[in-house]
Motif scaffolding. Structure first.
Motif, PDB file in Angstrom:
ATOM      1  N   HIS A   1       0.797  -1.195   0.028  1.00  0.00           N
ATOM      2  CA  HIS A   1       0.085   0.075  -0.013  1.00  0.00           C
ATOM      3  C   HIS A   1       0.830   1.233  -0.112  1.00  0.00           C
ATOM      4  N   ARG A   2       0.822   2.144  -0.642  1.00  0.00           N
ATOM      5  CA  ARG A   2       1.410   3.301  -0.880  1.00  0.00           C
ATOM      6  C   ARG A   2       0.672   4.852  -0.653  1.00  0.00           C
ATOM      7  N   VAL A   3       1.228   5.585   0.135  1.00  0.00           N
ATOM      8  CA  VAL A   3       0.580   6.670   0.460  1.00  0.00           C
ATOM      9  C   VAL A   3       1.331   7.872  -0.203  1.00  0.00           C
ATOM     10  N   GLN A   4       0.703   8.905  -0.627  1.00  0.00           N
ATOM     11  CA  GLN A   4       1.166  10.306  -1.115  1.00  0.00           C
ATOM     12  C   GLN A   4       0.663  11.171  -0.319  1.00  0.00           C
ATOM     13  N   ARG A   5       1.503  12.049   0.382  1.00  0.00           N
ATOM     14  CA  ARG A   5       0.823  12.984   1.201  1.00  0.00           C
ATOM     15  C   ARG A   5       2.054  14.007   1.990  1.00  0.00           C
ATOM     16  N   VAL A   6       1.630  15.296   2.374  1.00  0.00           N
ATOM     17  CA  VAL A   6       2.763  15.998   2.921  1.00  0.00           C
ATOM     18  C   VAL A   6       2.852  15.638   4.285  1.00  0.00           C
ATOM     19  N   PRO A   7       4.074  15.381   4.888  1.00  0.00           N
ATOM     20  CA  PRO A   7       4.117  14.791   6.238  1.00  0.00           C
ATOM     21  C   PRO A   7       4.137  16.109   7.192  1.00  0.00           C
TER      22      PRO A   7
ATOM     23  N   ILE B   1      -0.275  -2.618  -4.627  1.00  0.00           N
ATOM     24  CA  ILE B   1      -1.910  -2.703  -5.157  1.00  0.00           C
ATOM     25  C   ILE B   1      -2.627  -1.369  -5.040  1.00  0.00           C
ATOM     26  N   ARG B   2      -2.185  -0.505  -3.992  1.00  0.00           N
ATOM     27  CA  ARG B   2      -3.137   0.684  -3.816  1.00  0.00           C
ATOM     28  C   ARG B   2      -2.557   1.896  -3.533  1.00  0.00           C
TER      29      ARG B   2
END
Length: 281
Positions: free
Chosen positions: A115-121, A239-240
């Protein structure tokens, strides 16, 4: 001479008044030898497994501290989803849950993968988007009938728990680490107050991981050295993606996206799981 042949030969002497007792004792000894020679793994087809209990394991992958935060977010998401389904949840270890409830394994099994996340920490001062990943594995609870583990193939180590739990947990070696020598799989359990309880949990984890390894091996053999993306727990496949700036979740196996990311992260996974369950991909 083959052990089975020896046993069969001795059975012919059981009714002998002089040799019957001796033959019985010899048969029992040979049966013990036969048991010790059994392989550590005897795997049944997944259709034979109970689907009302499963183990969900999340691990931070690429992305440093942000990956660890994301793993915690996924744990909360699945916990909320399980609560919405009225399933029972037990914490087996950090980021490891045992879930019990109607058809929970079949509903969650497609969640296995990267699972992959893209965001500003939060710690990012210049507003740059970071990409991090975590792996999810959903395994059926496997009993000793499905997976036999030869005790001689397992090394055992007790150690002091590093988590909360009071004086007994922190001062006594109640935590357990098991290593399965033939496969190299290592599992730990440390949430319970007593060593015997943690050892039982560790054996459950070990059986589940051995089952997963055997299933993935079988899938590679069946599908030409490439495991199916859905339903096999293949962790190498992304996968996501959870894209926070665009308020979007995309499942790459279906090439389909959902919005309302905040609601999804709060456990509203039903639309995604229903679509995956109905898919033939």
């Amino acid at each position: 001479m083959d052990i089975d042949k020896q046993i069969n030969d001795l059975k012919g002497l059981l009714n002998d008044p002089d040799l019957g007792d001796l033959a019985q004792a010899e048969i029992e000894e040979l049966e013990k030898q036969k048991q010790s020679l059994r392989p550590s793994v005897v795997s049944r087809q997944s259709s034979d497994l109970m689907t009302d209990r499963c183990i969900l394991e999340i691990r931070a992958a690429a992305g440093g501290d942000e990956a660890g935060i994301f793993a915690g977010d996924l744990l909360r998401m699945y916990t909320r989803f399980a609560q919405n389904q009225k399933w029972k949840i037990e914490v087996l270890d950090k980021f490891v849950l045992k879930i019990s409830g109607k058809d929970c394994y079949n509903m969650l099994k497609h969640e296995s993968g990267v699972h992959r996340v893209q965001r500003v920490p939060i710690t990012e001062s210049q507003g740059r988007i970071h990409t991090s990943t975590a792996t999810v594995a959903v395994l059926p609870e496997v009993t000793s009938r499905e997976i036999f583990i030869n005790p001689a193939d397992v090394t055992f180590e007790a150690f002091r728990s590093g988590g909360h739990g009071g004086q007994n947990v922190n001062k006594v070696s109640t935590a357990v680490r098991l290593k399965h020598i033939p496969t190299g799989i290592v599992v730990t359990a440390q949430t319970e107050r007593f060593q015997a309880q943690n050892r039982e949990i560790a054996m459950d984890l070990l059986r589940a991981k051995i089952w997963q390894m055997e299933e993935e091996k079988r899938e590679r053999e069946v599908s030409g050295n490439r495991a199916s993306q859905i339903g096999t727990g293949d962790r190498a496949e992304k996968i996501r993606t959870y894209n926070f700036p665009q308020n979007r979740v995309t499942d790459h196996r279906l090439n389909k996206s959902w919005h309302n990311l905040e609601k999804i992260m709060d456990g509203n996974l039903e639309p995604i799981i229903k679509t995956l369950s109905a898919s033939t991909i």
